[in-house]
Write an enzyme that holds these catalytic residues in place. Structure first.
Site, PDB file in Angstrom:
ATOM      1  N   SER A 188       0.931  -1.156   0.037  1.00 43.66           N
ATOM      2  CA  SER A 188      -0.085   0.028   0.047  1.00 43.66           C
ATOM      3  C   SER A 188       0.966   1.331  -0.036  1.00 43.66           C
ATOM      4  CB  SER A 188      -0.785   0.021   1.230  1.00 43.66           C
ATOM      5  OG  SER A 188      -1.517   1.126   1.596  1.00 43.66           O
ATOM      6  N   TYR A 201      -1.032  -1.159  10.591  1.00 46.69           N
ATOM      7  CA  TYR A 201      -1.305  -1.372   9.173  1.00 46.69           C
ATOM      8  C   TYR A 201      -0.152  -1.046   8.249  1.00 46.69           C
ATOM      9  CZ  TYR A 201      -3.607  -1.353   4.507  1.00 46.69           C
ATOM     10  OH  TYR A 201      -3.931  -1.476   3.306  1.00 46.69           O
TER      11      TYR A 201
END
Ligand code: NAP
Length: 322
Positions: A188, A201
């Site tokens: 990401s 995350y």
């Protein structure tokens, strides 16, 4: 030679260096995101089957569908049996390819991998897409606000991190034996730089980046391509299905573009729009500012306001329906 002559020469060389660098980036971007639409790798050359984790919605479903459209049979791996059967049927009907499904919960850690290994036995797996991933909160949250944190921390690590090397371990030996294979790992943008309020995350996502880069370096001489994809926002359940636009890509549009970059880049934002956003963010939001308490508070306030407006909006809709 005077000092000003020396400075002029140094300045000249520096400008030429940066101009060349910029031109090189523009050319490779053009090749990666524009020319690749007409001139791309035939993914069928990697082998008959593709395995996609987290394949029942969002980016994973889009990868499974696009790979089937490009001529591969697909193994779909996810948690919900009903959704797996539905996506499998859709792919078989739409693209006429074979499918298999494996129902496992990646949150459960290492106990699931013998089951997956058994299901994959005997298949010529040419492509693995390590896509499965989860967030732990629906808004920007401080670390101590993670709900059910004792359990959730382990689940996030099992799902976002452990799944990647464990799935790789299962398919890589066969790929090496055949001298070809493609592993796509989903990271990401928030793995590229640290993002406060998404601490756990984003830490799991930089794990994916380093693992992919090292794996690519270790096995490229054996015919294995490892590509790490680090997108900005894609419209999926994870992002509350935001309306797709030129910043937020639809999952199918994003995956089509990202798959075109295979063989051209081992680390990619996946789409032209996201690559440009990456450059813009580097310039407009330097790390020192992003990590500052001021910025974190602003981000948090905005998230709280968004949450509030979303709740009011939902309540208004319910009232209107009543
Ligand atoms: N969307 C974005 O903007 C964005 C941006 C950057 C990176 N990413 C990354 O892209 C990947 C896919 O994200 P997405 O937005 O497509 O997510 P999504 O829409 O929430 O889809 C996640 C998929 O994974 C499955 N899944 C979730 N938890 C699972 C578990 N514990 N075990 C097995 N399957 C599980 C879900 O199916 P079931 O619920 O049926 O199991 C679903 O098929 C993730 O790794 C994410 O971090 C997304």
């Amino acid at each position: 030679m005077s000092l000003s002559d020396v400075l002029t020469i140094v300045g000249g060389f520096t400008s030429v260096f940066y101009l060349l660098k910029l031109s090189w980036r523009c050319c490779s971007g053009f090749r990666q995101f524009v020319l690749s639409e007409f001139w791309r790798v035939d993914v069928r050359t990697f082998g008959q089957w593709a395995v996609v984790t987290g394949a029942t919605s969002g980016i994973g479903k889009a990868y499974a569908s696009e790979l089937a459209a490009r001529g591969l049979d697909v193994v779909l791996v996810s948690r919900s049996e009903d959704k797996l059967q539905m996506v499998a049927r859709e792919i078989e009907q739409q693209y006429g390819r074979k499918t298999r499904t494996i129902q496992v919960d990646y949150n459960n850690g290492r106990s699931i991998y013998p089951v997956i290994a058994k299901e994959l036995q005997g298949l010529e797996i040419g492509i693995l897409v390590n896509n499965v991933g989860m967030l732990y909160s629906d808004h920007f949250a401080y670390f101590l606000e993670i709900p059910d944190s004792e359990q959730r921390i382990t689940q996030v690590i099992n799902c976002n991190m452990l799944s990647v090397p464990q799935m790789t371990r299962l398919v890589l030996p066969g790929m090496i034996e055949r001298g070809r294979g493609l592993i796509i790992n989903m990271s990401s943008e928030v793995g590229v730089r640290p993002q406060p309020l998404l601490s756990l995350y984003c830490a799991t996502k930089i794990f994916v980046i380093y693992f992919s880069q090292c794996l690519h370096a270790e096995y490229k001489s054996k015919g294995i391509t490892v590509q790490c994809v680090a997108p900005f926002m894609v419209s999926t359940n994870m992002t509350n299905n935001r309306t797709a636009n030129c910043f937020v890509r639809s999952s199918s549009g994003f995956v089509r573009e990202a798959l075109n970059t295979v063989g051209l880049s081992s680390f990619t934002s996946g789409s032209l729009s996201h690559a440009l956003q990456n450059i813009a963010l580097t310039i407009l939001l330097p790390d020192w500012f992003r990590m500052s308490t001021f910025f974190i508070r602003k981000l948090r306030n905005k998230a709280e306001a968004d949450k509030y407006y979303k709740r009011v909006w939902k309540e208004t809709l319910v009232e209107k329906e009543d």
